[in-house]
Scaffold this motif. Sequence first.
Motif, PDB file in Angstrom:
ATOM      1  N   LYS A   1       0.829  -1.202   0.000  1.00  0.00           N
ATOM      2  CA  LYS A   1       0.000   0.000   0.000  1.00  0.00           C
ATOM      3  C   LYS A   1       0.867   1.257   0.000  1.00  0.00           C
ATOM      4  O   LYS A   1       0.550   2.239  -0.684  1.00  0.00           O
ATOM      5  CB  LYS A   1      -0.927  -0.015   1.211  1.00  0.00           C
ATOM      6  CG  LYS A   1      -1.959  -1.133   1.167  1.00  0.00           C
ATOM      7  CD  LYS A   1      -2.776  -1.198   2.445  1.00  0.00           C
ATOM      8  CE  LYS A   1      -3.736  -2.378   2.419  1.00  0.00           C
ATOM      9  NZ  LYS A   1      -4.501  -2.494   3.692  1.00  0.00           N
ATOM     10  N   ARG A   2       1.963   1.243   0.752  1.00  0.00           N
ATOM     11  CA  ARG A   2       2.846   2.402   0.774  1.00  0.00           C
ATOM     12  C   ARG A   2       3.518   2.600  -0.573  1.00  0.00           C
ATOM     13  O   ARG A   2       3.684   3.732  -1.041  1.00  0.00           O
ATOM     14  CB  ARG A   2       3.882   2.253   1.889  1.00  0.00           C
ATOM     15  CG  ARG A   2       4.757   3.489   2.067  1.00  0.00           C
ATOM     16  CD  ARG A   2       5.719   3.364   3.236  1.00  0.00           C
ATOM     17  NE  ARG A   2       5.029   3.304   4.510  1.00  0.00           N
ATOM     18  CZ  ARG A   2       5.667   3.299   5.692  1.00  0.00           C
ATOM     19  NH1 ARG A   2       6.992   3.351   5.722  1.00  0.00           N
ATOM     20  NH2 ARG A   2       4.988   3.252   6.822  1.00  0.00           N
ATOM     21  N   LEU A   3       3.899   1.507  -1.193  1.00  0.00           N
ATOM     22  CA  LEU A   3       4.524   1.601  -2.512  1.00  0.00           C
ATOM     23  C   LEU A   3       3.565   2.182  -3.545  1.00  0.00           C
ATOM     24  O   LEU A   3       3.996   2.854  -4.484  1.00  0.00           O
ATOM     25  CB  LEU A   3       4.999   0.216  -2.965  1.00  0.00           C
ATOM     26  CG  LEU A   3       6.269  -0.311  -2.289  1.00  0.00           C
ATOM     27  CD1 LEU A   3       6.433  -1.795  -2.571  1.00  0.00           C
ATOM     28  CD2 LEU A   3       7.487   0.469  -2.749  1.00  0.00           C
ATOM     29  N   ALA A   4       2.285   1.910  -3.384  1.00  0.00           N
ATOM     30  CA  ALA A   4       1.305   2.451  -4.321  1.00  0.00           C
ATOM     31  C   ALA A   4       1.327   3.968  -4.323  1.00  0.00           C
ATOM     32  O   ALA A   4       0.982   4.607  -5.318  1.00  0.00           O
ATOM     33  CB  ALA A   4      -0.095   1.941  -3.969  1.00  0.00           C
TER      34      ALA A   4
ATOM     35  N   LEU B   1       6.997  -2.510   9.362  1.00  0.00           N
ATOM     36  CA  LEU B   1       7.255  -1.874   8.071  1.00  0.00           C
ATOM     37  C   LEU B   1       8.174  -0.670   8.236  1.00  0.00           C
ATOM     38  O   LEU B   1       9.081  -0.452   7.421  1.00  0.00           O
ATOM     39  CB  LEU B   1       5.942  -1.441   7.421  1.00  0.00           C
ATOM     40  CG  LEU B   1       6.078  -0.639   6.118  1.00  0.00           C
ATOM     41  CD1 LEU B   1       6.871  -1.406   5.070  1.00  0.00           C
ATOM     42  CD2 LEU B   1       4.705  -0.253   5.592  1.00  0.00           C
ATOM     43  N   ASP B   2       7.964   0.108   9.296  1.00  0.00           N
ATOM     44  CA  ASP B   2       8.827   1.265   9.537  1.00  0.00           C
ATOM     45  C   ASP B   2      10.269   0.837   9.803  1.00  0.00           C
ATOM     46  O   ASP B   2      11.202   1.604   9.512  1.00  0.00           O
ATOM     47  CB  ASP B   2       8.299   2.081  10.713  1.00  0.00           C
ATOM     48  CG  ASP B   2       7.050   2.878  10.360  1.00  0.00           C
ATOM     49  OD1 ASP B   2       6.782   3.063   9.153  1.00  0.00           O
ATOM     50  OD2 ASP B   2       6.332   3.299  11.288  1.00  0.00           O
ATOM     51  N   ASN B   3      10.474  -0.354  10.339  1.00  0.00           N
ATOM     52  CA  ASN B   3      11.834  -0.859  10.531  1.00  0.00           C
ATOM     53  C   ASN B   3      12.494  -1.211   9.202  1.00  0.00           C
ATOM     54  O   ASN B   3      13.711  -1.090   9.049  1.00  0.00           O
ATOM     55  CB  ASN B   3      11.824  -2.095  11.435  1.00  0.00           C
ATOM     56  CG  ASN B   3      11.574  -1.762  12.890  1.00  0.00           C
ATOM     57  OD1 ASN B   3      11.774  -0.618  13.330  1.00  0.00           O
ATOM     58  ND2 ASN B   3      11.135  -2.751  13.664  1.00  0.00           N
ATOM     59  N   VAL B   4      11.683  -1.652   8.238  1.00  0.00           N
ATOM     60  CA  VAL B   4      12.209  -2.084   6.939  1.00  0.00           C
ATOM     61  C   VAL B   4      12.375  -0.915   5.972  1.00  0.00           C
ATOM     62  O   VAL B   4      13.336  -0.864   5.196  1.00  0.00           O
ATOM     63  CB  VAL B   4      11.278  -3.148   6.319  1.00  0.00           C
ATOM     64  CG1 VAL B   4      11.702  -3.490   4.886  1.00  0.00           C
ATOM     65  CG2 VAL B   4      11.246  -4.400   7.184  1.00  0.00           C
ATOM     66  N   TRP B   5      11.462   0.030   6.014  1.00  0.00           N
ATOM     67  CA  TRP B   5      11.371   1.059   4.981  1.00  0.00           C
ATOM     68  C   TRP B   5      12.650   1.881   4.773  1.00  0.00           C
ATOM     69  O   TRP B   5      13.034   2.134   3.623  1.00  0.00           O
ATOM     70  CB  TRP B   5      10.192   1.980   5.268  1.00  0.00           C
ATOM     71  CG  TRP B   5       9.900   2.919   4.136  1.00  0.00           C
ATOM     72  CD1 TRP B   5      10.178   4.260   4.072  1.00  0.00           C
ATOM     73  CD2 TRP B   5       9.277   2.579   2.894  1.00  0.00           C
ATOM     74  NE1 TRP B   5       9.762   4.780   2.870  1.00  0.00           N
ATOM     75  CE2 TRP B   5       9.209   3.768   2.131  1.00  0.00           C
ATOM     76  CE3 TRP B   5       8.771   1.393   2.353  1.00  0.00           C
ATOM     77  CZ2 TRP B   5       8.656   3.803   0.851  1.00  0.00           C
ATOM     78  CZ3 TRP B   5       8.218   1.435   1.081  1.00  0.00           C
ATOM     79  CH2 TRP B   5       8.168   2.618   0.349  1.00  0.00           C
ATOM     80  N   PRO B   6      13.349   2.330   5.821  1.00  0.00           N
ATOM     81  CA  PRO B   6      14.549   3.133   5.586  1.00  0.00           C
ATOM     82  C   PRO B   6      15.620   2.414   4.771  1.00  0.00           C
ATOM     83  O   PRO B   6      16.368   3.054   4.022  1.00  0.00           O
ATOM     84  CB  PRO B   6      15.060   3.447   7.006  1.00  0.00           C
ATOM     85  CG  PRO B   6      13.836   3.377   7.850  1.00  0.00           C
ATOM     86  CD  PRO B   6      13.037   2.246   7.268  1.00  0.00           C
TER      87      PRO B   6
END
Length: 219
Positions: A63-66, A204-209
């Motif tokens: 969803k964030r990638l969208a 997800l916040d741990n992965v995103w950066p």
Amino acid sequence: MAAVAASVPVDGIAATASVPASKVQASKEPASKGPASIVVLGDSLSAEYGLDRDTGWVALMRKRLAQSAPDYNVVNASISGETTTGGKTRLPAILARVRPGVVIVELGANDALRGIPLTLSTSNLGAIIESSQSAGAKVLVIGMRIPPNYGPDYAEHFFQTFAELAKQYRTAYVPFLLDGLVDDPSLFQADQIHPTAAAQPHMLDNVWPALKPMLKDAQ
């Protein structure tokens, strides 16, 4: 179970690690026909174990990638109970079918649960990284921790293995998927192993950066 046990992303003996690659999330995740795709090769932490469908961190990433990188397709090739051996075995077919631009590797903790030698787990993870890179994909390695009752030396060696692999193969790296969660039992299901839906945005916040710089046109 003590809260520290929540840092172990493992599954029960009844977990099904033998699901064919062709059936992994086939109903909701079509194969990508181009390079702008992300494969998540993981275990129950990425397979929405005990969660409603489309509430896990991988679905939230989609969803964030969208919004930030809409050209990316996400294929969740995670299976509850998966080991590094299973992931290595399934990967060639996944790479051939999806042709990903990015492979996220979230495996290893079930190996520790089953007493698989760390040397074998390390070799399998190295093979997964090499195969992904040979197929033209960037790789993101997600590290894990295990409780000190496995022995403090072994637990630390296990944790450092992911960093060493990331350095050796020059991959992106997330030290610990459950960072910031393990001290709060309310963020884990009744088994005190698998995170709840409320914990998934933090994962997800741990992965995103680490993932964001790997993406094209990500905001």
